[in-house]
Design a protein around this motif. Structure first.
Motif, PDB file in Angstrom:
ATOM      1  N   GLY A   1      -1.402   9.983   6.397  1.00 19.35           N
ATOM      2  CA  GLY A   1      -0.563   9.619   5.258  1.00 19.35           C
ATOM      3  C   GLY A   1       0.204   8.333   5.505  1.00 19.35           C
ATOM      4  O   GLY A   1       0.309   7.478   4.618  1.00 19.35           O
ATOM      5  N   ALA A   2       0.748   8.180   6.716  1.00 22.39           N
ATOM      6  CA  ALA A   2       1.486   6.963   7.050  1.00 22.39           C
ATOM      7  C   ALA A   2       0.571   5.745   7.032  1.00 22.39           C
ATOM      8  O   ALA A   2       0.940   4.670   6.527  1.00 22.39           O
ATOM      9  N   ALA A   3      -0.654   5.918   7.588  1.00 23.44           N
ATOM     10  CA  ALA A   3      -1.609   4.803   7.599  1.00 23.44           C
ATOM     11  C   ALA A   3      -2.005   4.405   6.178  1.00 23.44           C
ATOM     12  O   ALA A   3      -2.073   3.214   5.845  1.00 23.44           O
ATOM     13  N   LEU A   4      -2.254   5.390   5.322  1.00 21.95           N
ATOM     14  CA  LEU A   4      -2.632   5.102   3.936  1.00 21.95           C
ATOM     15  C   LEU A   4      -1.510   4.388   3.204  1.00 21.95           C
ATOM     16  O   LEU A   4      -1.756   3.431   2.441  1.00 21.95           O
ATOM     17  N   LEU A   5      -0.267   4.808   3.437  1.00 21.11           N
ATOM     18  CA  LEU A   5       0.869   4.171   2.791  1.00 21.11           C
ATOM     19  C   LEU A   5       0.988   2.708   3.207  1.00 21.11           C
ATOM     20  O   LEU A   5       1.218   1.817   2.370  1.00 21.11           O
ATOM     21  N   LEU A   6       0.827   2.431   4.498  1.00 19.61           N
ATOM     22  CA  LEU A   6       0.905   1.044   4.990  1.00 19.61           C
ATOM     23  C   LEU A   6      -0.232   0.190   4.430  1.00 19.61           C
ATOM     24  O   LEU A   6      -0.023  -0.975   4.070  1.00 19.61           O
ATOM     25  N   LEU A   7      -1.438   0.766   4.359  1.00 21.59           N
ATOM     26  CA  LEU A   7      -2.575   0.023   3.803  1.00 21.59           C
ATOM     27  C   LEU A   7      -2.334  -0.338   2.337  1.00 21.59           C
ATOM     28  O   LEU A   7      -2.590  -1.472   1.905  1.00 21.59           O
ATOM     29  N   MET A   8      -1.829   0.634   1.560  1.00 21.43           N
ATOM     30  CA  MET A   8      -1.575   0.381   0.143  1.00 21.43           C
ATOM     31  C   MET A   8      -0.479  -0.674  -0.030  1.00 21.43           C
ATOM     32  O   MET A   8      -0.610  -1.585  -0.864  1.00 21.43           O
ATOM     33  N   LEU A   9       0.584  -0.565   0.769  1.00 25.01           N
ATOM     34  CA  LEU A   9       1.671  -1.532   0.656  1.00 25.01           C
ATOM     35  C   LEU A   9       1.199  -2.922   1.043  1.00 25.01           C
ATOM     36  O   LEU A   9       1.520  -3.934   0.379  1.00 25.01           O
ATOM     37  N   GLY A  10       0.412  -3.021   2.128  1.00 20.35           N
ATOM     38  CA  GLY A  10      -0.126  -4.309   2.545  1.00 20.35           C
ATOM     39  C   GLY A  10      -1.050  -4.907   1.500  1.00 20.35           C
ATOM     40  O   GLY A  10      -1.008  -6.122   1.235  1.00 20.35           O
ATOM     41  N   ALA A  11      -1.868  -4.054   0.875  1.00 18.31           N
ATOM     42  CA  ALA A  11      -2.793  -4.544  -0.147  1.00 18.31           C
ATOM     43  C   ALA A  11      -2.041  -5.052  -1.373  1.00 18.31           C
ATOM     44  O   ALA A  11      -2.383  -6.101  -1.948  1.00 18.31           O
ATOM     45  N   VAL A  12      -1.004  -4.302  -1.795  1.00 17.22           N
ATOM     46  CA  VAL A  12      -0.221  -4.722  -2.965  1.00 17.22           C
ATOM     47  C   VAL A  12       0.473  -6.048  -2.699  1.00 17.22           C
ATOM     48  O   VAL A  12       0.444  -6.975  -3.533  1.00 17.22           O
ATOM     49  N   LEU A  13       1.109  -6.198  -1.537  1.00 18.27           N
ATOM     50  CA  LEU A  13       1.815  -7.442  -1.225  1.00 18.27           C
ATOM     51  C   LEU A  13       0.842  -8.606  -1.075  1.00 18.27           C
ATOM     52  O   LEU A  13       1.125  -9.733  -1.518  1.00 18.27           O
ATOM     53  N   GLY A  14      -0.325  -8.354  -0.433  1.00 18.61           N
ATOM     54  CA  GLY A  14      -1.313  -9.416  -0.268  1.00 18.61           C
ATOM     55  C   GLY A  14      -1.841  -9.910  -1.594  1.00 18.61           C
ATOM     56  O   GLY A  14      -1.999 -11.114  -1.820  1.00 18.61           O
ATOM     57  N   THR A  15      -2.099  -8.954  -2.493  1.00 19.77           N
ATOM     58  CA  THR A  15      -2.614  -9.342  -3.812  1.00 19.77           C
ATOM     59  C   THR A  15      -1.563 -10.103  -4.614  1.00 19.77           C
ATOM     60  O   THR A  15      -1.870 -11.098  -5.301  1.00 19.77           O
TER      61      THR A  15
END
Length: 318
Positions: A297-311
């Motif tokens: 869950g923590a890894a998925l949250l970080l991936l989603m946050l990183g993807a949103v900020l990168g986009t």
């Protein structure tokens, strides 16, 4: 913390080092390309944070694949309860409807039905002697069947009931020490409880209070449920009518010696309510708790946050 697949930790380390190295090289090439093209460099936070979050998610995800687990201490009601029934002639008295023994059986059945599967229940009967009719088990139906088979006859030996109960709990015969001899070392059994259903009318046998002291030394608590009334009743034994009344003093002394309590029950309804007040001890048991889901869950949250900020900041994820 322990891991089911500890080899994956080394893989996680190698992959993370490789990913960070690759990211560093990629950023260097991008920086050179942007400068040659005359573009201004974004701030460090905007430049690195989205990718840093994605890189941080990588080792967390790989550690999760290693199936981490931790031991947690879980309080629960557990242990052994030995139900000891007085089946002497006096338990046939009808000052408790329909009789003392029948009322005790009904109350005990309700008690067993309310216990969780973590509590092993055994059944012991005692008159002049004591006999284990059902060894402690998590099969509560077997305990209920043993309770249903009870019938009354003979005298009463509370001391013998306690000694046989202790023998059942410790797994070895228990007797009172001879005069001047040291008490036997029974070990310590704080998760075991003996529940006595009796009218307290002792007619002989081993010393009751001495047996209770052995139980106290072994950490076994005795809860005494008084079955009967002070006004009493009569029973017919060998053609004679004998008066019998509840004697709470001995039952109270036995319970208090072991740190338990005496619970009076003057009628069938009160007896049923009384069994609900029997205090079982909470034990703490260490149990493994798998942590794969929190890591994922923590890894998925970080991936989603990183993807949103990168986009949002760069128009791309990578």
């Amino acid at each position: 913390m322990s891991f089911s697949y500890p080899a994956l930790l080394a893989v996680a380390l190698l992959v993370t080092v490789a990913a960070v190295t690759a990211y560093g090289n990629l950023q260097k090439r991008r920086t050179v390309a942007l400068r040659r093209a005359g573009f201004a460099m974004p701030g460090r936070i905007k430049r690195h944070l989205p990718y840093g979050l994605i890189l941080l998610a990588l080792p967390i995800m790989l550690v999760g694949l290693a199936r981490p687990s931790a031991e947690v201490t879980t309080p629960r009601v557990s242990g052994t309860v030995l139900l000891a029934f007085d089946v002497s002639n006096s338990m046939r008295a009808e000052d408790v409807t329909p009789s003392r023994l029948a009322a005790a059986q009904e109350a005990a059945k309700q008690f067993v039905e309310e216990q969780p599967g973590t509590v092993d229940v055994g059944v012991l009967v005692f008159g002049d002697q004591a006999l284990l009719t059902q060894a402690p088990t998590d099969d509560h139906d077997a305990a209920l069947a043993a309770i249903s088979r009870l019938s009354a006859s003979g005298g009463t030996s509370l001391g013998q009931a306690i000694l046989v109960g202790l023998g059942t709990i410790t797994g070895k015969p228990v007797t009172l020490p001879e005069d001047g001899a040291a008490a036997p070392n029974l070990g310590y059994w704080p998760s075991a409880t003996i529940v006595l259903f009796s009218d307290g009318q002792e007619t002989g046998g081993p010393d009751v209070e001495a047996a209770a002291e052995l139980a106290a030394a072994a950490g076994v608590r005795i809860q005494a449920v008084g079955v009967g009334t002070e006004r009493g009743g009569t029973v017919e034994v060998d053609g004679f009518q004998l008066g019998t009344a509840l004697d709470a003093s001995l039952l109270t002394a036995v319970a208090q010696t072991t740190g338990g309590s005496y619970l009076p029950a003057g009628d069938a309804n009160t007896l049923n309510d009384t069994t609900k007040s029997i205090d079982l001890r909470l034990s703490a048991k260490k149990e493994p708790l798998e942590l794969t889901a929190p890591f994922a869950g923590a890894a998925l949250l970080l991936l989603m946050l990183g993807a949103v900020l990168g986009t949002r900041w760069h128009g791309r994820i990578v």
